[in-house]
Scaffold this motif. Structure first.
Motif, PDB file in Angstrom:
ATOM      1  N   GLU A  51       0.849  -1.190   0.000  1.00  0.00           N
ATOM      2  CA  GLU A  51       0.000   0.000   0.000  1.00  0.00           C
ATOM      3  C   GLU A  51       0.885   1.240   0.000  1.00  0.00           C
ATOM      4  O   GLU A  51       1.913   1.286   0.681  1.00  0.00           O
ATOM      5  CB  GLU A  51      -0.915   0.006   1.226  1.00  0.00           C
ATOM      6  N   VAL A  52       0.462   2.239  -0.755  1.00  0.00           N
ATOM      7  CA  VAL A  52       1.150   3.526  -0.802  1.00  0.00           C
ATOM      8  C   VAL A  52       0.115   4.619  -0.573  1.00  0.00           C
ATOM      9  O   VAL A  52      -0.930   4.643  -1.230  1.00  0.00           O
ATOM     10  CB  VAL A  52       1.843   3.755  -2.168  1.00  0.00           C
ATOM     11  N   ARG A  65       3.932   4.321  -6.340  1.00  0.00           N
ATOM     12  CA  ARG A  65       2.633   3.866  -6.857  1.00  0.00           C
ATOM     13  C   ARG A  65       2.818   3.033  -8.129  1.00  0.00           C
ATOM     14  O   ARG A  65       2.106   2.043  -8.337  1.00  0.00           O
ATOM     15  CB  ARG A  65       1.701   5.034  -7.090  1.00  0.00           C
ATOM     16  N   ALA A  66       3.773   3.416  -8.959  1.00  0.00           N
ATOM     17  CA  ALA A  66       4.049   2.644 -10.182  1.00  0.00           C
ATOM     18  C   ALA A  66       4.570   1.256  -9.830  1.00  0.00           C
ATOM     19  O   ALA A  66       4.182   0.267 -10.463  1.00  0.00           O
ATOM     20  CB  ALA A  66       5.043   3.398 -11.065  1.00  0.00           C
ATOM     21  N   LEU A  67       5.440   1.162  -8.830  1.00  0.00           N
ATOM     22  CA  LEU A  67       5.936  -0.137  -8.382  1.00  0.00           C
ATOM     23  C   LEU A  67       4.801  -1.005  -7.853  1.00  0.00           C
ATOM     24  O   LEU A  67       4.733  -2.194  -8.135  1.00  0.00           O
ATOM     25  CB  LEU A  67       6.990   0.034  -7.287  1.00  0.00           C
ATOM     26  N   LEU A  68       3.925  -0.396  -7.091  1.00  0.00           N
ATOM     27  CA  LEU A  68       2.790  -1.125  -6.538  1.00  0.00           C
ATOM     28  C   LEU A  68       1.870  -1.624  -7.658  1.00  0.00           C
ATOM     29  O   LEU A  68       1.431  -2.770  -7.646  1.00  0.00           O
ATOM     30  CB  LEU A  68       2.022  -0.231  -5.564  1.00  0.00           C
ATOM     31  N   ALA A  69       1.613  -0.774  -8.634  1.00  0.00           N
ATOM     32  CA  ALA A  69       0.738  -1.150  -9.750  1.00  0.00           C
ATOM     33  C   ALA A  69       1.351  -2.276 -10.584  1.00  0.00           C
ATOM     34  O   ALA A  69       0.634  -3.129 -11.107  1.00  0.00           O
ATOM     35  CB  ALA A  69       0.456   0.062 -10.630  1.00  0.00           C
ATOM     36  N   GLU A 102      -1.793  -8.804  -4.092  1.00  0.00           N
ATOM     37  CA  GLU A 102      -2.392 -10.138  -4.044  1.00  0.00           C
ATOM     38  C   GLU A 102      -1.326 -11.215  -4.249  1.00  0.00           C
ATOM     39  O   GLU A 102      -1.391 -12.274  -3.642  1.00  0.00           O
ATOM     40  CB  GLU A 102      -3.482 -10.299  -5.113  1.00  0.00           C
ATOM     41  N   ALA A 103      -0.331 -10.932  -5.091  1.00  0.00           N
ATOM     42  CA  ALA A 103       0.746 -11.902  -5.318  1.00  0.00           C
ATOM     43  C   ALA A 103       1.540 -12.136  -4.030  1.00  0.00           C
ATOM     44  O   ALA A 103       1.908 -13.263  -3.718  1.00  0.00           O
ATOM     45  CB  ALA A 103       1.676 -11.411  -6.428  1.00  0.00           C
ATOM     46  N   ALA A 104       1.776 -11.079  -3.275  1.00  0.00           N
ATOM     47  CA  ALA A 104       2.514 -11.216  -2.008  1.00  0.00           C
ATOM     48  C   ALA A 104       1.684 -11.999  -0.999  1.00  0.00           C
ATOM     49  O   ALA A 104       2.216 -12.806  -0.245  1.00  0.00           O
ATOM     50  CB  ALA A 104       2.866  -9.841  -1.449  1.00  0.00           C
ATOM     51  N   LEU A 105       0.380 -11.777  -0.999  1.00  0.00           N
ATOM     52  CA  LEU A 105      -0.477 -12.495  -0.062  1.00  0.00           C
ATOM     53  C   LEU A 105      -0.467 -13.999  -0.356  1.00  0.00           C
ATOM     54  O   LEU A 105      -0.382 -14.811   0.543  1.00  0.00           O
ATOM     55  CB  LEU A 105      -1.905 -11.965  -0.136  1.00  0.00           C
TER      56      LEU A 105
END
Length: 148
Positions: A82-83, A132-136, A141-144
């Motif tokens: 999250e950012v 935000r670009a890194l997060l997008a 969900e992949a980390a979860l």
């Protein structure tokens, strides 16, 4: 994107009377991983000092999944989840290197601070946009799923 943020060894002095790594050492290894993450994002200690800024953890939830013992080699992989304008949330996943077993997951919330005012401060706009670009590019969900 998940990043390798720590590699290390469990030493005998990390172990408690139960023969496994004590919780204080999980926290220490996750803290080292946090600073590697921050550095990879441009939040290096030198940049923070020069800008009069800092980072402070305001919440940390650690889930212990499997015991680690003296001699185990471990790695931590970290992902932004999250950012916000003043906040980063990220998840560390600690795995035993020889078999990939998940040992612990730690989710942290960190606040960007103005060190003179000792108050939360907004990230510079270009930095926040990069985060935000890194997060997008790699949804949480992949980390979860990887941490399950």
């Amino acid at each position: 994107m998940e990043r390798l943020t720590y590699r290390g060894t469990v030493y005998p002095w990390h172990c408690d009377h139960m023969g496994h790594m004590n919780v204080m050492w999980y926290t220490g290894k996750f803290d080292e991983a946090t600073w590697q993450l921050f550095g990879s994002l441009g939040l290096t200690p030198a940049w923070l000092r020069a800008a009069g800024r800092g980072m402070a953890a305001v919440e940390q939830l650690t889930e212990y999944k499997r015991e680690l013992q003296a001699g185990d080699l471990v790695s931590v992989h970290t992902q932004l989840i999250e950012v916000k304008s003043k906040v980063l949330r990220f998840r560390h996943a600690m795995r035993r290197d020889d078999d990939g077993e998940l040992a612990a997951v730690s989710t942290l919330t960190a606040v960007f601070l103005d060190t003179a005012l000792r108050k939360a401060s907004a990230f510079p706009a270009d930095m926040e946009a990069r985060f935000r670009a890194l997060l997008a590019a790699s949804p949480p969900e992949a980390a979860l799923k990887a941490a399950a």
